[in-house]
Design a protein around this motif. Structure first.
Motif, PDB file in Angstrom:
ATOM      1  N   GLY A 199       0.815  -1.206   0.000  1.00  0.00           N
ATOM      2  CA  GLY A 199       0.000   0.000   0.000  1.00  0.00           C
ATOM      3  C   GLY A 199       0.846   1.253   0.000  1.00  0.00           C
ATOM      4  N   LYS A 200       0.150   2.378  -0.005  1.00  0.00           N
ATOM      5  CA  LYS A 200       0.787   3.695   0.012  1.00  0.00           C
ATOM      6  C   LYS A 200      -0.089   4.637   0.815  1.00  0.00           C
ATOM      7  CE  LYS A 200       2.394   3.213  -4.737  1.00  0.00           C
ATOM      8  NZ  LYS A 200       2.229   3.728  -6.101  1.00  0.00           N
ATOM      9  N   VAL A 201       0.547   5.527   1.531  1.00  0.00           N
ATOM     10  CA  VAL A 201      -0.173   6.623   2.170  1.00  0.00           C
ATOM     11  C   VAL A 201       0.487   7.923   1.740  1.00  0.00           C
ATOM     12  CG1 VAL A 201      -0.930   5.230   4.142  1.00  0.00           C
ATOM     13  CG2 VAL A 201       1.170   6.566   4.314  1.00  0.00           C
ATOM     14  N   LYS A 202      -0.255   9.007   1.794  1.00  0.00           N
ATOM     15  CA  LYS A 202       0.293  10.310   1.426  1.00  0.00           C
ATOM     16  C   LYS A 202       1.020  10.911   2.619  1.00  0.00           C
ATOM     17  CE  LYS A 202      -0.933  10.794  -2.819  1.00  0.00           C
ATOM     18  NZ  LYS A 202       0.100  10.845  -3.851  1.00  0.00           N
ATOM     19  N   GLY A 203       2.244  11.358   2.372  1.00  0.00           N
ATOM     20  CA  GLY A 203       3.027  11.955   3.442  1.00  0.00           C
ATOM     21  C   GLY A 203       4.468  12.135   3.036  1.00  0.00           C
ATOM     22  N   PHE A 204       5.331  12.064   4.024  1.00  0.00           N
ATOM     23  CA  PHE A 204       6.765  12.226   3.810  1.00  0.00           C
ATOM     24  C   PHE A 204       7.501  11.197   4.653  1.00  0.00           C
ATOM     25  CE2 PHE A 204       4.784  16.321   3.071  1.00  0.00           C
ATOM     26  CZ  PHE A 204       5.268  16.630   1.809  1.00  0.00           C
ATOM     27  N   LEU A 205       8.621  10.684   4.118  1.00  0.00           N
ATOM     28  CA  LEU A 205       9.420   9.682   4.812  1.00  0.00           C
ATOM     29  C   LEU A 205      10.817  10.245   5.046  1.00  0.00           C
ATOM     30  CD1 LEU A 205       9.106   6.768   5.837  1.00  0.00           C
ATOM     31  CD2 LEU A 205      10.130   6.002   3.686  1.00  0.00           C
ATOM     32  N   TYR A 206      11.266  10.173   6.284  1.00  0.00           N
ATOM     33  CA  TYR A 206      12.557  10.731   6.684  1.00  0.00           C
ATOM     34  C   TYR A 206      13.486   9.627   7.170  1.00  0.00           C
ATOM     35  CZ  TYR A 206      10.152  15.180   6.450  1.00  0.00           C
ATOM     36  OH  TYR A 206       9.444  16.273   6.012  1.00  0.00           O
ATOM     37  N   ASN A 207      14.778   9.846   6.983  1.00  0.00           N
ATOM     38  CA  ASN A 207      15.801   8.890   7.377  1.00  0.00           C
ATOM     39  C   ASN A 207      16.421   9.324   8.703  1.00  0.00           C
ATOM     40  OD1 ASN A 207      17.910   7.098   7.598  1.00  0.00           O
ATOM     41  ND2 ASN A 207      19.036   7.890   5.838  1.00  0.00           N
ATOM     42  N   THR A 208      16.107   8.601   9.770  1.00  0.00           N
ATOM     43  CA  THR A 208      16.691   8.926  11.072  1.00  0.00           C
ATOM     44  C   THR A 208      18.024   8.202  11.280  1.00  0.00           C
ATOM     45  OG1 THR A 208      15.703   7.131  12.340  1.00  0.00           O
ATOM     46  CG2 THR A 208      14.370   9.131  12.046  1.00  0.00           C
ATOM     47  N   GLY A 209      18.385   7.343  10.346  1.00  0.00           N
ATOM     48  CA  GLY A 209      19.589   6.518  10.471  1.00  0.00           C
ATOM     49  C   GLY A 209      19.200   5.052  10.506  1.00  0.00           C
ATOM     50  N   PRO A 210      18.908   4.520  11.695  1.00  0.00           N
ATOM     51  CA  PRO A 210      18.579   3.094  11.772  1.00  0.00           C
ATOM     52  C   PRO A 210      17.146   2.753  11.369  1.00  0.00           C
ATOM     53  CG  PRO A 210      18.685   4.039  13.970  1.00  0.00           C
ATOM     54  CD  PRO A 210      19.117   5.119  13.010  1.00  0.00           C
ATOM     55  N   TYR A 211      16.286   3.731  11.265  1.00  0.00           N
ATOM     56  CA  TYR A 211      14.884   3.482  10.918  1.00  0.00           C
ATOM     57  C   TYR A 211      14.293   4.741  10.307  1.00  0.00           C
ATOM     58  CZ  TYR A 211      14.411   5.745  15.473  1.00  0.00           C
ATOM     59  OH  TYR A 211      14.531   6.617  16.525  1.00  0.00           O
ATOM     60  N   ILE A 262      -1.274   3.935  11.756  1.00  0.00           N
ATOM     61  CA  ILE A 262       0.103   4.161  11.334  1.00  0.00           C
ATOM     62  C   ILE A 262       0.799   4.873  12.486  1.00  0.00           C
ATOM     63  CG2 ILE A 262      -0.443   6.374  10.242  1.00  0.00           C
ATOM     64  CD1 ILE A 262       1.792   5.859   8.215  1.00  0.00           C
ATOM     65  N   TYR A 263       2.072   4.570  12.668  1.00  0.00           N
ATOM     66  CA  TYR A 263       2.877   5.263  13.674  1.00  0.00           C
ATOM     67  C   TYR A 263       3.661   6.358  12.963  1.00  0.00           C
ATOM     68  CZ  TYR A 263       1.731   1.460  16.829  1.00  0.00           C
ATOM     69  OH  TYR A 263       1.054   0.560  17.618  1.00  0.00           O
ATOM     70  N   VAL A 264       3.443   7.599  13.386  1.00  0.00           N
ATOM     71  CA  VAL A 264       4.076   8.750  12.746  1.00  0.00           C
ATOM     72  C   VAL A 264       4.963   9.495  13.740  1.00  0.00           C
ATOM     73  CG1 VAL A 264       2.268   9.038  11.020  1.00  0.00           C
ATOM     74  CG2 VAL A 264       2.083  10.243  13.193  1.00  0.00           C
ATOM     75  N   TYR A 265       5.955  10.144  13.188  1.00  0.00           N
ATOM     76  CA  TYR A 265       6.908  10.926  13.960  1.00  0.00           C
ATOM     77  C   TYR A 265       6.388  12.359  14.071  1.00  0.00           C
ATOM     78  CZ  TYR A 265      11.798  10.389  15.523  1.00  0.00           C
ATOM     79  OH  TYR A 265      12.940  10.211  16.252  1.00  0.00           O
ATOM     80  N   PRO A 266       6.647  13.027  15.173  1.00  0.00           N
ATOM     81  CA  PRO A 266       6.250  14.441  15.267  1.00  0.00           C
ATOM     82  C   PRO A 266       7.050  15.302  14.277  1.00  0.00           C
ATOM     83  CG  PRO A 266       6.830  13.553  17.432  1.00  0.00           C
ATOM     84  CD  PRO A 266       7.223  12.536  16.413  1.00  0.00           C
ATOM     85  N   LYS A 308      10.433  16.783  15.291  1.00  0.00           N
ATOM     86  CA  LYS A 308      11.612  15.909  15.256  1.00  0.00           C
ATOM     87  C   LYS A 308      11.998  15.552  13.821  1.00  0.00           C
ATOM     88  CE  LYS A 308      10.668  13.471  19.590  1.00  0.00           C
ATOM     89  NZ  LYS A 308      10.438  12.125  20.156  1.00  0.00           N
ATOM     90  N   ALA A 309      11.007  15.204  13.004  1.00  0.00           N
ATOM     91  CA  ALA A 309      11.270  14.700  11.658  1.00  0.00           C
ATOM     92  C   ALA A 309      11.989  15.715  10.778  1.00  0.00           C
ATOM     93  CB  ALA A 309       9.966  14.268  10.988  1.00  0.00           C
ATOM     94  N   LEU A 331      15.017  13.873   3.985  1.00  0.00           N
ATOM     95  CA  LEU A 331      13.878  13.265   3.320  1.00  0.00           C
ATOM     96  C   LEU A 331      14.359  12.071   2.490  1.00  0.00           C
ATOM     97  CD1 LEU A 331      10.792  13.699   2.722  1.00  0.00           C
ATOM     98  CD2 LEU A 331      11.546  14.940   0.688  1.00  0.00           C
ATOM     99  N   ILE A 332      13.576  11.012   2.447  1.00  0.00           N
ATOM    100  CA  ILE A 332      13.852   9.873   1.565  1.00  0.00           C
ATOM    101  C   ILE A 332      13.027  10.111   0.301  1.00  0.00           C
ATOM    102  CG2 ILE A 332      13.640   7.381   1.266  1.00  0.00           C
ATOM    103  CD1 ILE A 332      13.951   7.126   4.335  1.00  0.00           C
ATOM    104  N   PRO A 333      13.662  10.537  -0.792  1.00  0.00           N
ATOM    105  CA  PRO A 333      12.924  10.969  -1.985  1.00  0.00           C
ATOM    106  C   PRO A 333      12.034   9.892  -2.599  1.00  0.00           C
ATOM    107  CG  PRO A 333      15.231  11.608  -2.143  1.00  0.00           C
ATOM    108  CD  PRO A 333      15.108  10.717  -0.944  1.00  0.00           C
TER     109      PRO A 333
END
Length: 126
Positions: free
Chosen positions: A30-42, A100-104, A107-108, A113-115
């Motif tokens: 699936g897909k959701v609309k949003g943004f994905l960030y790279n914190t390093g390990p996750y 879904i578990y989202v980051y504030p 912090k994010a 950003l993971i393009p």
């Protein structure tokens, strides 16, 4: 039963999937609309209707497994100081909806950003 959208280390065959593997009844891409960030390990996701596609999997789990996910994502309950927040979201292209578990955002925004919007793609290109 609970339905949860996972997009990082809880994806099938990734490093935290073993925590829930025996509680999963079904998995659908699936897909959701949003943004994905790279914190390093996750990764960390933000939900935003005007965002890009965040790629992941909808998992159907038994009710007991949600407490495992809450523990793993350091989610206590609404109004507490949580690492992640658990919010309701709908699939970008279908009728599936669930948690879904989202980051504030506070912090994010400090992480890149993971393009591609995909943690798997990011791991393969790293």
């Amino acid at each position: 039963m609970q339905v949860v959208f996972v997009y990082g280390t809880l994806l099938q065959k990734l490093n935290n999937y073993h925590y829930i593997e025996n509680s999963v009844y079904d998995v659908v891409r699936g897909k959701v609309k949003g943004f994905l960030y790279n914190t390093g390990p996750y990764p960390a996701a933000l939900v935003d209707e005007n965002g890009m596609d965040v790629v992941g999997e909808w998992i159907q789990i038994n009710d007991a497994a949600i407490s495992v996910l809450d523990w793993l994502e350091q989610y206590e309950q609404p109004g507490q100081i949580n690492e992640y927040e658990r919010v309701w979201v709908k699939d970008a292209e279908g009728e599936t909806e669930g948690w879904i578990y989202v980051y504030p955002l506070s912090k994010a925004k400090h992480y890149p950003l993971i393009p591609s919007g995909s943690w798997r793609t990011h791991l393969l290109s790293s």
